[in-house]
Design an enzyme around this catalytic site. Sequence first.
Site, PDB file in Angstrom:
ATOM      1  N   ASP A  38      -2.123  -3.449   6.210  1.00  0.00           N
ATOM      2  CA  ASP A  38      -0.865  -3.350   6.248  1.00  0.00           C
ATOM      3  C   ASP A  38      -0.377  -1.835   6.570  1.00  0.00           C
ATOM      4  OD1 ASP A  38      -1.368  -2.619   3.560  1.00  0.00           O
ATOM      5  OD2 ASP A  38       0.553  -3.274   2.663  1.00  0.00           O
ATOM      6  N   LEU A 126      -1.178  -9.222  -7.924  1.00  0.00           N
ATOM      7  CA  LEU A 126      -0.213 -10.365  -7.166  1.00  0.00           C
ATOM      8  C   LEU A 126       1.157  -9.849  -7.041  1.00  0.00           C
ATOM      9  CD1 LEU A 126      -1.242 -13.575  -9.432  1.00  0.00           C
ATOM     10  CD2 LEU A 126      -2.110 -12.519  -7.263  1.00  0.00           C
ATOM     11  N   SER A 127       1.377  -8.233  -7.072  1.00  0.00           N
ATOM     12  CA  SER A 127       2.550  -7.640  -6.647  1.00  0.00           C
ATOM     13  C   SER A 127       3.523  -8.028  -7.477  1.00  0.00           C
ATOM     14  CB  SER A 127       2.753  -8.181  -5.262  1.00  0.00           C
ATOM     15  OG  SER A 127       3.386  -6.903  -4.630  1.00  0.00           O
ATOM     16  N   GLU A 161       9.067   2.494  -3.919  1.00  0.00           N
ATOM     17  CA  GLU A 161       7.835   2.465  -4.291  1.00  0.00           C
ATOM     18  C   GLU A 161       7.121   3.419  -3.990  1.00  0.00           C
ATOM     19  OE1 GLU A 161       4.182  -0.332  -5.727  1.00  0.00           O
ATOM     20  OE2 GLU A 161       5.811  -1.231  -4.848  1.00  0.00           O
ATOM     21  N   ASP A 173       4.042  -6.550   0.516  1.00  0.00           N
ATOM     22  CA  ASP A 173       4.400  -7.152  -0.775  1.00  0.00           C
ATOM     23  C   ASP A 173       6.016  -7.501  -0.767  1.00  0.00           C
ATOM     24  OD1 ASP A 173       1.623  -6.635  -1.169  1.00  0.00           O
ATOM     25  OD2 ASP A 173       2.200  -5.096  -2.719  1.00  0.00           O
TER      26      ASP A 173
END
Length: 390
Positions: A38, A126-127, A161, A173
Site C-alpha cells: 500500500d 487486524l488493524s 495516524e 486499513d
Amino acid sequence: MSDARARAEHIFRARFGDAPLLRARAPGRVNLIGEHTDYNEGFVLPIAIDRAVWVAARLRTDREVHLVAADFGEEAVFSLDGLRPGALRGWAAYPAGVAWALEGAGYRLVGMDAVVAGDVPIGSGLSSSAALEVAFAVAWAALSDHEIPPLDLARLCQRAENEFVGVRCGIMDQMAARFGRRGHALWIDCRSLAIEWVPVPPEMVVLVADSGVRRALAASAYNERRAQCEEAVRRLRSRDPGLRALRDLTSAALEAARAELPEVIYRRARHVVTENQRVREAVDALRRGDLPAFGALLNASHDSLRDDYEVSSPELDTLVEAARTVPGVYGARLTGAGFGGSILTAVHRDAVAEAAEAMTRAYAARFGRAPTLFRVEPDEGAQVEQIANP
C-alpha cells in the site's frame, strides 16, 4: 447485540448518567493478499471483518472530549482547542489525532462524551487502530452534523495516524474500515484509490490464528522496510527518471538492475513487485471461483514475506506450516505488517475444525501455549446509528 456494543452502552450509562445519542461502529480488517504494497502505491485485497470497534457517544456543549476505554479501564480528557501532535500518548492519541485531522480539514467539531469498546484483538495485525480512528471519525461527523465524503474520511484518518500518532501506515486499513461490504473483498489501487468489490466464494472461510506475539508497530522494523523501498526507487531512477514508486517497476526491469542494488534492497523490491502481481492474479482467481489457485497465491505471498521482506517470525511460520498440512486448506500466510500478530488461513468451511486443531497442536508443541483462533466473515464498513428514545 454485539458484546462490545452492549459493553460500550452499559458503561456509558454508568459513567455519564444517561444513554448515548448514537453508536458508531467500524470493523477491523484482514488483508487477504497484498502486504507492504500500500505504501508503495500498489494493490491490496482486504476484507472488513465481523469484529469491530464500537463508540457510544453524545455531544457536549463545550469543546472538551471525555473518553472512556472500556477494554482498558482508562479515561482521557482533552480539549479540541490547541491539539497538536505529541500532546497525547497511548490509545487516546488515536481519537485525538482524528479530531486534529478533521478540524485541520475545516470540519469544526463539537465536544464529546464517549465510551469505546471492541472485539478486534489489539496488536494482532487486524488493524484495531484504523477501526478506532474510523469509528470516532464517523461518530464526530454525525454529532457535528458534517457529511464527510468516505474517501476524504479515510484519508484524514490516515493523516491522523501518520502525523499525530507517528505511525507511517498506508491507506488500506482506513479504506477497508470505511468501504467494506458483506460477502466481498475490497480491491484497492493505492495510487488512484479506485476500488472494486470482489465476491468471495461462499464455501471459503477465513480462519485467523493470533500468535499472541504483540508488536509495537511504531517502534518496529516497519519504518525501516518502508525506507528501504524508497531507497530502491531512488537508486532505480538512474535508469528510469520517471519512476515514481515500486508499483511502476516490472520484474524484468528489476532483474536488469539487480547488480546496481544492494542485495537487501533488491529483495525488498522483489517482494513488492511480485506481490502486486499476485494481487492481480488473486482477484482473477476469486472471480473465477478458483480457490486452489487463490490459495497457492497466498502461500507464495507468505514465502516472499518470510524470505525477501523478512517480516515473519518463528511463531507465524509454525502456524502457516501447520495449516498447510490440512486437506481443505487452500493457503495460509501472515497478515498485517508482520513481526508478530496473526496469520490467515483460507479454508473450506468443512475443514475449519481440522485446521484449527492442527495449528493449535503444532503451536503448543513448539511454544508451550495455544494460539487464539477465530473465524471471520467479510462484513460491512463503518456505520452510525442514532439511538431513538434514549
